[in-house]
Design a protein around this motif. Structure first.
Motif, PDB file in Angstrom:
ATOM      1  N   THR A   1       0.845  -1.190   0.000  1.00 37.07           N
ATOM      2  CA  THR A   1       0.000   0.000   0.000  1.00 37.07           C
ATOM      3  C   THR A   1       0.881   1.241   0.000  1.00 37.07           C
ATOM      4  N   MET A   2       0.634   2.150  -0.932  1.00 39.80           N
ATOM      5  CA  MET A   2       1.399   3.389  -0.994  1.00 39.80           C
ATOM      6  C   MET A   2       0.946   4.334   0.112  1.00 39.80           C
ATOM      7  N   ARG A   3       1.911   4.915   0.810  1.00 43.89           N
ATOM      8  CA  ARG A   3       1.618   5.884   1.861  1.00 43.89           C
ATOM      9  C   ARG A   3       2.287   7.217   1.529  1.00 43.89           C
ATOM     10  N   ASP A   4       1.505   8.266   1.440  1.00 40.43           N
ATOM     11  CA  ASP A   4       2.025   9.619   1.320  1.00 40.43           C
ATOM     12  C   ASP A   4       1.859  10.285   2.669  1.00 40.43           C
ATOM     13  N   VAL A   5       2.960  10.713   3.259  1.00 43.07           N
ATOM     14  CA  VAL A   5       2.918  11.259   4.611  1.00 43.07           C
ATOM     15  C   VAL A   5       3.565  12.638   4.638  1.00 43.07           C
ATOM     16  N   GLU A   6       3.124  13.446   5.582  1.00 50.33           N
ATOM     17  CA  GLU A   6       3.722  14.751   5.823  1.00 50.33           C
ATOM     18  C   GLU A   6       4.578  14.673   7.077  1.00 50.33           C
ATOM     19  N   THR A   7       5.769  15.228   6.994  1.00 48.27           N
ATOM     20  CA  THR A   7       6.660  15.293   8.147  1.00 48.27           C
ATOM     21  C   THR A   7       6.985  16.756   8.435  1.00 48.27           C
ATOM     22  N   ALA A   8       7.695  16.993   9.511  1.00 48.13           N
ATOM     23  CA  ALA A   8       8.126  18.354   9.840  1.00 48.13           C
ATOM     24  C   ALA A   8       9.099  18.903   8.809  1.00 48.13           C
ATOM     25  N   TYR A   9       9.597  18.027   7.916  1.00 50.05           N
ATOM     26  CA  TYR A   9      10.622  18.425   6.941  1.00 50.05           C
ATOM     27  C   TYR A   9      10.127  18.319   5.506  1.00 50.05           C
ATOM     28  N   GLY A  10       8.831  18.085   5.343  1.00 49.39           N
ATOM     29  CA  GLY A  10       8.260  17.982   4.013  1.00 49.39           C
ATOM     30  C   GLY A  10       7.619  16.628   3.782  1.00 49.39           C
ATOM     31  N   PRO A  11       7.074  16.412   2.574  1.00 46.94           N
ATOM     32  CA  PRO A  11       6.378  15.155   2.290  1.00 46.94           C
ATOM     33  C   PRO A  11       7.348  14.008   2.015  1.00 46.94           C
ATOM     34  N   ALA A  12       6.870  12.807   2.255  1.00 42.19           N
ATOM     35  CA  ALA A  12       7.622  11.597   1.936  1.00 42.19           C
ATOM     36  C   ALA A  12       6.638  10.527   1.487  1.00 42.19           C
ATOM     37  N   ARG A  13       7.164   9.539   0.794  1.00 40.82           N
ATOM     38  CA  ARG A  13       6.312   8.458   0.288  1.00 40.82           C
ATOM     39  C   ARG A  13       7.031   7.129   0.478  1.00 40.82           C
ATOM     40  N   TYR A  14       6.297   6.128   0.935  1.00 41.31           N
ATOM     41  CA  TYR A  14       6.833   4.773   1.013  1.00 41.31           C
ATOM     42  C   TYR A  14       5.710   3.779   0.758  1.00 41.31           C
ATOM     43  N   VAL A  15       6.104   2.552   0.481  1.00 43.69           N
ATOM     44  CA  VAL A  15       5.151   1.466   0.300  1.00 43.69           C
ATOM     45  C   VAL A  15       5.190   0.594   1.550  1.00 43.69           C
ATOM     46  N   GLU A  16       4.022   0.307   2.085  1.00 39.48           N
ATOM     47  CA  GLU A  16       3.922  -0.536   3.276  1.00 39.48           C
ATOM     48  C   GLU A  16       3.325  -1.884   2.899  1.00 39.48           C
ATOM     49  N   GLY A  17       3.943  -2.947   3.408  1.00 44.81           N
ATOM     50  CA  GLY A  17       3.439  -4.293   3.171  1.00 44.81           C
ATOM     51  C   GLY A  17       4.057  -5.239   4.170  1.00 44.81           C
ATOM     52  N   THR A  18       3.970  -6.524   3.871  1.00 45.50           N
ATOM     53  CA  THR A  18       4.612  -7.523   4.731  1.00 45.50           C
ATOM     54  C   THR A  18       5.506  -8.411   3.877  1.00 45.50           C
ATOM     55  N   TRP A  19       6.542  -8.934   4.527  1.00 47.01           N
ATOM     56  CA  TRP A  19       7.516  -9.821   3.873  1.00 47.01           C
ATOM     57  C   TRP A  19       7.827 -10.892   4.907  1.00 47.01           C
ATOM     58  N   HIS A  20       7.483 -12.125   4.611  1.00 44.92           N
ATOM     59  CA  HIS A  20       7.553 -13.221   5.590  1.00 44.92           C
ATOM     60  C   HIS A  20       6.751 -12.865   6.840  1.00 44.92           C
ATOM     61  N   GLY A  21       5.679 -12.117   6.647  1.00 43.28           N
ATOM     62  CA  GLY A  21       4.832 -11.730   7.763  1.00 43.28           C
ATOM     63  C   GLY A  21       5.351 -10.568   8.574  1.00 43.28           C
ATOM     64  N   VAL A  22       6.524 -10.068   8.232  1.00 40.99           N
ATOM     65  CA  VAL A  22       7.113  -8.925   8.931  1.00 40.99           C
ATOM     66  C   VAL A  22       6.657  -7.641   8.247  1.00 40.99           C
ATOM     67  N   ARG A  23       6.216  -6.680   9.021  1.00 45.70           N
ATOM     68  CA  ARG A  23       5.798  -5.399   8.457  1.00 45.70           C
ATOM     69  C   ARG A  23       7.012  -4.654   7.921  1.00 45.70           C
ATOM     70  N   VAL A  24       6.945  -4.255   6.657  1.00 40.07           N
ATOM     71  CA  VAL A  24       8.073  -3.606   5.979  1.00 40.07           C
ATOM     72  C   VAL A  24       7.603  -2.312   5.338  1.00 40.07           C
ATOM     73  N   LEU A  25       8.392  -1.268   5.490  1.00 39.19           N
ATOM     74  CA  LEU A  25       8.186  -0.010   4.786  1.00 39.19           C
ATOM     75  C   LEU A  25       9.312   0.128   3.764  1.00 39.19           C
ATOM     76  N   PHE A  26       8.935   0.224   2.497  1.00 41.51           N
ATOM     77  CA  PHE A  26       9.918   0.322   1.419  1.00 41.51           C
ATOM     78  C   PHE A  26       9.902   1.733   0.850  1.00 41.51           C
ATOM     79  N   LEU A  27      11.056   2.382   0.899  1.00 38.09           N
ATOM     80  CA  LEU A  27      11.168   3.767   0.425  1.00 38.09           C
ATOM     81  C   LEU A  27      12.216   3.832  -0.676  1.00 38.09           C
ATOM     82  N   THR A  28      11.830   4.348  -1.832  1.00 39.79           N
ATOM     83  CA  THR A  28      12.774   4.528  -2.911  1.00 39.79           C
ATOM     84  C   THR A  28      13.201   5.994  -2.970  1.00 39.79           C
TER      85      THR A  28
END
Length: 259
Positions: free
Chosen positions: A34-61
């Motif tokens: 699932t793509m996540r667009d988030v706002e931080t104190a330093y500007g916007p960021a985007r990562y993909v959230e999912g699971t890998w071997h059941g472990v929650r993973v955030l992938f940021l390019t």
């Protein structure tokens, strides 16, 4: 004020972050991404959230969709802040690099243990004196966290992937490649590989209290070490041929975490 970054230990319930750049724009291994667009104190960021071997993973390019963001314009503070805000404690990074050490052939993998910073114009710290903690001086002697490095090395050994234990990453501003004289300088100072994205990412992770480790994938000899001009097409060809070995190491890391 003299202070260290907060000490963070492993948290099995926390998500794992994977940060990647050139050649790694998606992770087919993620379940229910699932793509996540988030706002931080330093500007916007985007990562993909999912699971890998059941472990929650955030992938940021780092370079965004379609490699649209050059290395000197990556918002490293927003990226690291977004991961920290999401509860990440451990970060595994992948860097495509050129080899300064001539013993590192195309396709070689290096588990980094130190860096040199030759960048010039990047915003490189959370601690600019304006926050509640004031001026903070962070120890980066173990910026590449020993425990995470050990996980990578053990995982590589388990799946039969050769991963060099230790290497110094020289970070240049980019987006141009390094000059032959710059490569010779970095070699004299002890660098093994050169890239454009490893700093300030690693030091910001330390400042944010995250454990961070990185694998560099050698894609070309640096300028002056080969008679062949460096092209992004050649870099991408090596990434296509060797990238799966990096993912095999990460797969084993996450499988062990899930056990």
């Amino acid at each position: 004020m003299l202070s260290d970054a907060p000490v963070v230990t492993a948290d099995p319930s926390a998500p794992i972050a994977i940060i990647a750049g050139t050649g790694f724009y998606n992770l087919a291994q993620l379940t229910d991404p699932t793509m996540r667009d988030v706002e931080t104190a330093y500007g916007p960021a985007r990562y993909v959230e999912g699971t890998w071997h059941g472990v929650r993973v955030l992938f940021l390019t780092r370079h965004g969709a379609g490699h649209s963001v050059p290395p000197h314009l990556v918002n490293y503070r927003a990226n690291i802040a977004a991961l920290a805000d999401a509860g990440v404690r451990d970060v595994f990074a992948i860097n495509a690099v050129g080899s300064i050490d001539t013993s590192l052939a195309n396709g070689a993998l290096v588990c980094l243990d130190d860096f040199l910073d030759f960048t010039k114009s990047r915003v490189l710290t959370f601690f600019d004196g304006s926050g509640p903690r004031g001026v903070v001086h962070v120890d980066v002697a173990d910026a590449y966290h020993p425990a995470l490095r050990r996980e990578l090395l053990d995982a590589a050994a388990a799946v039969g992937v050769q991963l060099r234990d230790g290497g110094v990453y020289a970070c240049f501003e980019g987006p141009r490649f390094e000059s032959p004289a710059e490569v010779r300088m970095a070699a004299l100072l002890g660098a093994h590989v050169a890239g454009m994205t490893g700093v300030p990412e690693v030091t910001l992770a330390v400042e944010a209290g995250l454990r961070y480790a990185a694998v560099s994938l050698v894609c070309n000899p640096c300028a002056g070490l080969s008679d062949v001009p460096i092209t992004i097409e050649d870099v991408n060809a090596v990434l296509a041929a060797s990238g799966e070995r990096v993912l095999a190491v990460l797969d084993e890391v996450l499988a062990r975490r899930a056990a």
